[in-house]
Design an enzyme around this catalytic site. Structure first.
Site, mmCIF file in Angstrom:
data_model
loop_
_atom_site.group_PDB
_atom_site.id
_atom_site.type_symbol
_atom_site.label_atom_id
_atom_site.label_comp_id
_atom_site.label_asym_id
_atom_site.label_seq_id
_atom_site.Cartn_x
_atom_site.Cartn_y
_atom_site.Cartn_z
ATOM 1 N N GLY A 1 1.653 70.166 46.093
ATOM 2 C CA GLY A 1 2.123 70.982 44.852
ATOM 3 C C GLY A 1 3.470 70.427 44.280
ATOM 4 O O GLY A 1 4.411 70.254 44.610
ATOM 5 N N HIS A 2 3.072 69.771 43.053
ATOM 6 C CA HIS A 2 4.046 69.279 42.286
ATOM 7 C C HIS A 2 4.509 69.768 41.090
ATOM 8 O O HIS A 2 3.490 70.198 40.316
ATOM 9 C CB HIS A 2 3.621 67.634 41.934
ATOM 10 C CG HIS A 2 3.378 66.777 43.066
ATOM 11 N ND1 HIS A 2 2.903 65.644 43.134
ATOM 12 C CD2 HIS A 2 3.304 67.016 44.538
ATOM 13 C CE1 HIS A 2 2.728 65.028 44.206
ATOM 14 N NE2 HIS A 2 2.902 65.893 45.254
ATOM 15 N N ASP B 1 7.871 68.017 49.260
ATOM 16 C CA ASP B 1 8.770 68.839 48.139
ATOM 17 C C ASP B 1 9.997 68.096 47.870
ATOM 18 O O ASP B 1 10.983 68.894 47.546
ATOM 19 C CB ASP B 1 8.748 70.047 48.851
ATOM 20 C CG ASP B 1 7.576 70.774 49.046
ATOM 21 O OD1 ASP B 1 6.522 70.546 48.201
ATOM 22 O OD2 ASP B 1 7.356 71.558 49.752
ATOM 23 N N LYS C 1 8.764 64.919 43.713
ATOM 24 C CA LYS C 1 8.112 63.698 43.349
ATOM 25 C C LYS C 1 7.535 64.062 41.798
ATOM 26 O O LYS C 1 7.499 63.200 41.107
ATOM 27 C CB LYS C 1 6.949 63.677 44.325
ATOM 28 C CG LYS C 1 7.606 63.050 45.785
ATOM 29 C CD LYS C 1 6.102 63.173 46.782
ATOM 30 C CE LYS C 1 5.683 64.497 46.953
ATOM 31 N NZ LYS C 1 6.588 65.346 47.730
ATOM 32 N N GLN D 1 2.752 64.837 49.654
ATOM 33 C CA GLN D 1 3.540 64.998 50.856
ATOM 34 C C GLN D 1 4.629 64.114 51.088
ATOM 35 O O GLN D 1 5.201 63.596 50.037
ATOM 36 C CB GLN D 1 2.321 64.783 52.063
ATOM 37 C CG GLN D 1 1.412 66.007 51.997
ATOM 38 C CD GLN D 1 -0.006 65.738 51.214
ATOM 39 O OE1 GLN D 1 -0.270 64.600 51.275
ATOM 40 N NE2 GLN D 1 -0.086 66.815 50.348
HETATM 41 P P1 GDP Z 1 7.299 67.611 45.014
HETATM 42 O O1 GDP Z 1 6.075 68.461 45.808
HETATM 43 O O2 GDP Z 1 7.865 66.469 45.701
HETATM 44 O O3 GDP Z 1 6.851 67.466 43.718
HETATM 45 O O4 GDP Z 1 8.177 68.874 44.751
HETATM 46 P P2 GDP Z 1 8.034 70.340 44.545
HETATM 47 O O5 GDP Z 1 7.541 70.467 43.002
HETATM 48 O O6 GDP Z 1 6.928 70.977 45.506
HETATM 49 O O7 GDP Z 1 9.525 70.882 44.670
HETATM 50 C C1 GDP Z 1 10.503 70.606 44.068
HETATM 51 C C2 GDP Z 1 11.263 71.775 43.416
HETATM 52 O O8 GDP Z 1 12.582 71.414 43.042
HETATM 53 C C3 GDP Z 1 10.316 72.075 42.160
HETATM 54 O O9 GDP Z 1 10.584 73.288 42.047
HETATM 55 C C4 GDP Z 1 11.178 71.304 41.053
HETATM 56 O O10 GDP Z 1 11.208 71.867 39.717
HETATM 57 C C5 GDP Z 1 12.771 71.190 41.603
HETATM 58 N N1 GDP Z 1 13.468 70.281 41.120
HETATM 59 C C6 GDP Z 1 13.176 68.837 41.088
HETATM 60 N N2 GDP Z 1 14.312 68.191 40.877
HETATM 61 C C7 GDP Z 1 15.384 69.019 41.004
HETATM 62 C C8 GDP Z 1 16.615 68.788 40.933
HETATM 63 O O11 GDP Z 1 17.386 67.640 40.949
HETATM 64 N N3 GDP Z 1 17.561 69.800 41.070
HETATM 65 C C9 GDP Z 1 16.973 71.043 41.230
HETATM 66 N N4 GDP Z 1 17.893 72.181 41.271
HETATM 67 N N5 GDP Z 1 15.600 71.288 41.375
HETATM 68 C C10 GDP Z 1 14.943 70.324 41.261
HETATM 69 P P1 IMO Z 2 3.880 67.744 48.391
HETATM 70 O O1 IMO Z 2 3.055 66.856 47.696
HETATM 71 C C1 IMO Z 2 5.065 70.020 51.811
HETATM 72 C C2 IMO Z 2 2.325 70.270 55.252
HETATM 73 C C3 IMO Z 2 1.752 71.802 55.583
HETATM 74 C C4 IMO Z 2 1.750 71.669 57.249
HETATM 75 C C5 IMO Z 2 1.073 70.241 57.362
HETATM 76 C C6 IMO Z 2 -0.263 70.119 57.434
HETATM 77 O O2 IMO Z 2 3.979 69.047 47.398
HETATM 78 O O3 IMO Z 2 4.996 67.330 48.685
HETATM 79 P P2 IMO Z 2 -2.340 70.305 55.668
HETATM 80 O O4 IMO Z 2 -2.637 71.321 54.751
HETATM 81 O O5 IMO Z 2 -1.830 69.211 54.898
HETATM 82 O O6 IMO Z 2 -3.124 69.992 56.777
HETATM 83 O O7 IMO Z 2 -0.988 70.824 56.417
HETATM 84 O O8 IMO Z 2 1.452 69.392 56.007
HETATM 85 N N1 IMO Z 2 2.293 70.052 53.770
HETATM 86 C C7 IMO Z 2 3.179 69.919 52.833
HETATM 87 N N2 IMO Z 2 4.479 70.237 52.988
HETATM 88 N N3 IMO Z 2 4.716 69.564 50.844
HETATM 89 C C8 IMO Z 2 3.350 69.194 50.671
HETATM 90 O O9 IMO Z 2 2.871 68.303 49.733
HETATM 91 C C9 IMO Z 2 2.796 69.378 51.675
HETATM 92 N N4 IMO Z 2 1.124 69.148 52.014
HETATM 93 C C10 IMO Z 2 1.085 69.517 53.244
HETATM 94 O O10 IMO Z 2 2.742 72.770 55.106
HETATM 95 O O11 IMO Z 2 3.001 71.686 57.794
HETATM 96 MG MG MG Z 3 5.370 70.227 46.486
#
Ligand code: GDP
Ligand code: IMO
Ligand code: MG
Length: 428
Positions: free
Chosen positions: A40-41, A13, A16, A222
């Site tokens: 979850g991107h 998270d 990415k 991840q």
């Molecule tokens: P990922 O799994 O690495 O793709 O990240 P996620 O999408 O799960 O979580 C990142 C969250 O932060 C999302 O809601 C993005 O829209 C948000 N986000 C990404 N970059 C920024 C930033 O520079 N500032 C803020 N405030 N939010 C951001």
């Molecule tokens: P993105 O790509 C954050 C975590 C789960 C748990 C551990 C194992 O959005 O960054 P799993 O279901 O993979 O066997 O769970 O890994 N986890 C993540 N945490 N971002 C993710 O993906 C994750 N994918 C798995 O919360 O702790």
């Molecule tokens: Mg994510």
């Protein structure tokens, strides 16, 4: 030709999805090479929000997209996601999206097993996403998984399923759940079998296609601290995440990867259980959660929040040969008067510059912090480094120095254009 991997360096998270989307216009293809729909991107473009689980983020900007052989594919989840994106106006068809035929499948019993095993662990649970990722990868290394190519021939599929269910039914009986039959699994896959096969190509054909492209982006899911080898084991996911996995999971060779950009959040978050030396369980933690909207994209769970931990990310940086980073969510720190960075650990009075693998030591970790003055000015949407407050620039320099990396991208908001580019990533 420059092929670039985008890898999360924390516990996922990191942003990415935002960075892959921001860079996508420079690339001919985007490839997922590990994980599954546990990812979850999030991509925000004006008022539109796209949440991608299994599909490469480049699909939103119409890029050729590949789900590589290192990914575990839940076909029901895949087509739900495709339908959702199509309804949002994204074009997806077999000439835009290709899936390697040697990728392994996730069935509904993998999800069920994931959840049953977690429930059994009670307070010792990993906190998985409950999407069957672990059980599916176990089947893969146990040499009993069903790969997409197994769906082609009915007799082969039945034979492979008998072998798989022999193992699973033993396990299911010991957990007190009913046996599964081959007919049940065939009934589950049949409605989408041909559709799935229409998106599939032999991995050797994907290799040939990729060889003909100029710039390829590999989208990690991840984060390095969840890597099954080098992460905070056993509180990890079940795949390899570091850049070495690019070659194993994408249908390309190791020399086809030119550089890896590490994605670092300006603080750190974690979903699920496991060690977290810099975790903030006080009002500053709540502040980061609320200000950063730190609620899981996949499960909606609260993300645990803490100060940036330079100790944790250093090994991941070395192991993935990261020289450049994208620093995200800098704006979330805007209102803080003091910001801390963890620069080392003390355990039983001894200094550590790494996280020991011995999990019995984890509860004793005392982070050593350096304190930095906050900038207390809005940086949201800033597009040039000169417009950033000096104290924010100093924070970036501090992270660069501690981690021995160069920040080439700074993200100052969730939107595509809320980004500072310090160097063109394809120019060096
Ligand atoms: P990922 O799994 O690495 O793709 O990240 P996620 O999408 O799960 O979580 C990142 C969250 O932060 C999302 O809601 C993005 O829209 C948000 N986000 C990404 N970059 C920024 C930033 O520079 N500032 C803020 N405030 N939010 C951001
Ligand atoms: P993105 O790509 C954050 C975590 C789960 C748990 C551990 C194992 O959005 O960054 P799993 O279901 O993979 O066997 O769970 O890994 N986890 C993540 N945490 N971002 C993710 O993906 C994750 N994918 C798995 O919360 O702790
Ligand atoms: Mg994510």
């Amino acid at each position: 030709m420059t092929n670039v991997a985008i890898i999360g360096l924390q516990w996922g998270d990191e942003g990415k999805g935002k960075i892959v989307d921001f860079l996508a216009s420079k690339f001919d293809a985007v490839i997922r090479f590990q994980g599954g729909h546990n990812a979850g991107h999030t991509i925000k473009i004006d008022e539109k929000v796209y949440k991608l689980n299994l599909l490469p983020s480049g699909i939103v900007s119409n890029k050729f997209s590949v789900i590589g052989s290192g990914v575990v594919v839940d076909p029901v989840a895949l087509f739900n996601e495709i339908d959702k994106l199509k309804a949002a106006g994204i074009e997806i068809n077999p000439s835009k999206l290709v899936i390697a035929d040697n990728a392994c499948l996730i069935f509904s019993f993998h999800n069920q097993l994931d959840q049953l095993l977690e429930a059994q662990k009670q307070e010792k649970k990993i906190g998985t996403t409950g999407r069957g990722i672990g059980p599916a990868y176990e089947d893969k290394v146990g040499r009993r998984a069903i790969r997409i190519c197994d769906l082609k021939d009915e007799n082969n599929l039945k034979e492979r399923l008998e072998n798989l269910l022999f193992y699973h039914n033993l396990l299911r009986r010991s957990l007190g759940v009913e046996d599964l039959s081959v007919a049940q699994i065939i009934a589950e896959i049949n409605p989408i079998r041909e559709k799935l096969l229409s998106y599939t190509k032999p991995s050797s054909e994907i290799t040939k296609i990729l060889k003909g492209l100029k710039n390829i982006m590999f989208e990690g899911a991840q984060g390095a601290l969840l890597d099954v080898n080098f992460g905070t084991y056993p509180f990890v996911t079940s795949s390899n995440i570091l850049s070495g996995q690019v070659a194993l999971g994408s249908c390309v060779g190791i020399k086809d990867l030119d550089k890896t950009i590490g994605i670092l959040k300006a603080y750190i978050t974690r979903v699920g259980s496991g060690p977290f030396p810099t975790e903030l369980t006080d009002e500053t933690g709540d502040f980061l959660r609320i200000e950063g909207h730190e609620f899981g994209t996949v499960t909606g769970r609260n993300r645990r929040c803490g100060w940036f931990d330079a100790v944790l990310v250093k090994q991941a940086i070395d192991l993935s040969s990261v020289k450049e980073i994208a620093l995200t969510k800098l704006d979330v720190l805007d209102k803080l008067d003091k910001i801390k960075i963890c620069v080392g650990y003390k355990i039983d009075g001894q200094d550590y510059d790494y996280l020991p693998s011995d999990i019995s030591l984890w509860p004793k970790i005392k982070p050593i912090y350096e304190e930095i003055e906050g900038w207390q000015e809005s940086t949201i949407g800033t597009k040039s480094i000169k417009e950033l407050p000096i104290k924010a620039q100093n924070y970036i320099k501090k992270i660069e120095g501690l981690c021995n990396v160069k920040a080439t991208i700074i993200s100052t908001g969730p939107q595509r254009d809320q980004t500072i580019v310090l160097e063109d990533i394809l120019s060096n």
